[in-house]
Design an enzyme around this catalytic site. Structure first.
Site, PDB file in Angstrom:
ATOM      1  N   HIS A  18       0.848  -1.200   0.000  1.00 34.47           N
ATOM      2  CA  HIS A  18       0.000   0.000   0.000  1.00 34.47           C
ATOM      3  C   HIS A  18       0.878   1.243   0.000  1.00 34.47           C
ATOM      4  CE1 HIS A  18      -0.059   0.700   4.650  1.00 34.47           C
ATOM      5  NE2 HIS A  18       1.053   0.157   4.277  1.00 34.47           N
ATOM      6  N   CYS A  37       6.449   6.244   4.219  1.00 32.43           N
ATOM      7  CA  CYS A  37       5.300   5.399   3.856  1.00 32.43           C
ATOM      8  C   CYS A  37       4.442   6.037   2.771  1.00 32.43           C
ATOM      9  CB  CYS A  37       4.451   5.094   5.087  1.00 32.43           C
ATOM     10  SG  CYS A  37       5.336   4.108   6.312  1.00 32.43           S
ATOM     11  N   HIS A  43       4.855   0.408  -0.504  1.00 31.92           N
ATOM     12  CA  HIS A  43       5.713  -0.500   0.240  1.00 31.92           C
ATOM     13  C   HIS A  43       4.854  -1.662   0.733  1.00 31.92           C
ATOM     14  CE1 HIS A  43       3.901   2.065   3.321  1.00 31.92           C
ATOM     15  NE2 HIS A  43       4.108   1.077   4.178  1.00 31.92           N
ATOM     16  N   HIS A  45       4.038  -5.139   3.501  1.00 25.49           N
ATOM     17  CA  HIS A  45       4.096  -5.678   4.856  1.00 25.49           C
ATOM     18  C   HIS A  45       3.728  -7.148   4.822  1.00 25.49           C
ATOM     19  CE1 HIS A  45       4.311  -1.790   6.912  1.00 25.49           C
ATOM     20  NE2 HIS A  45       3.383  -1.359   6.068  1.00 25.49           N
ATOM     21  N   ASP A  83      -4.622 -10.847   0.736  1.00 24.60           N
ATOM     22  CA  ASP A  83      -3.292 -11.427   0.582  1.00 24.60           C
ATOM     23  C   ASP A  83      -2.768 -11.237  -0.840  1.00 24.60           C
ATOM     24  OD1 ASP A  83      -1.032 -12.871   1.538  1.00 24.60           O
ATOM     25  OD2 ASP A  83      -1.775 -14.667   0.527  1.00 24.60           O
ATOM     26  N   HIS A  84      -1.519 -10.773  -0.924  1.00 21.90           N
ATOM     27  CA  HIS A  84      -0.851 -10.499  -2.192  1.00 21.90           C
ATOM     28  C   HIS A  84      -1.641  -9.523  -3.059  1.00 21.90           C
ATOM     29  CE1 HIS A  84       1.652 -13.802  -0.883  1.00 21.90           C
ATOM     30  NE2 HIS A  84       2.558 -13.350  -1.752  1.00 21.90           N
ATOM     31  N   GLU A 129       1.596  -5.012  12.212  1.00 24.92           N
ATOM     32  CA  GLU A 129       2.167  -4.472  10.979  1.00 24.92           C
ATOM     33  C   GLU A 129       3.653  -4.811  10.930  1.00 24.92           C
ATOM     34  OE1 GLU A 129       1.491  -0.276   9.075  1.00 24.92           O
ATOM     35  OE2 GLU A 129       3.129  -0.161  10.529  1.00 24.92           O
TER      36      GLU A 129
END
Length: 145
Positions: A18, A37, A43, A45, A83-84, A129
């Protein structure tokens, strides 16, 4: 007869990317608030997500909820939707909402409530996070900041 209350938690790990950016702020304001950020390219996580349900232990099953059911609900929200994914581009909820971990926790909580047959059992969503940055959401609201 009063039934004992228990808390049941399941953990999953998802990977998402995100960019923390608010279209209602200037570029300078975004950089000042979100720092690195706010990087244009975003970037990622590896979020660790813990979902906790709370309720009476059923006299027959001995469970608050079947863990297999909780696993399925978490898959439908976490693995299938987040996810992904690029949260800002792939998840319509974040089109006009900044994809902070706080807002991700709210999203997960609300989506789980929506699909669970007994949503009143949902107690908390906790998202790591990083090892040092953790958000907990329990559905509580306040009228104004």
């Amino acid at each position: 007869m009063d039934l004992p209350i228990a808390y049941l938690t399941r953990k999953e790990v998802i990977s998402s990317c995100h960019r923390l950016h608010n279209e209602n702020l200037t570029e300078e304001e975004n950089k000042n608030i979100y720092g690195k950020c706010n990087n244009y390219w975003g970037h990622g996580h590896n979020y660790t997500v813990e979902v906790t349900v709370c309720g009476p232990i059923d006299c027959v099953t001995g469970m608050v909820m079947n863990i297999s059911d909780l696993k399925l609900y978490m898959k439908q929200v976490l693995m299938d939707q987040l996810d992904h994914k690029n949260l800002d581009k792939d998840v319509p909820y974040f089109k006009n909402i900044v994809s902070t971990t706080e807002n991700v926790a709210i999203y997960v909580f609300n989506e789980l409530k929506r699909i669970m047959p007994n949503p009143e059992l949902l107690y908390e969503v906790k998202i790591y996070e990083t090892d040092k940055n953790i958000v907990i959401y329990r559905g509580e609201k306040k009228t104004k900041c």
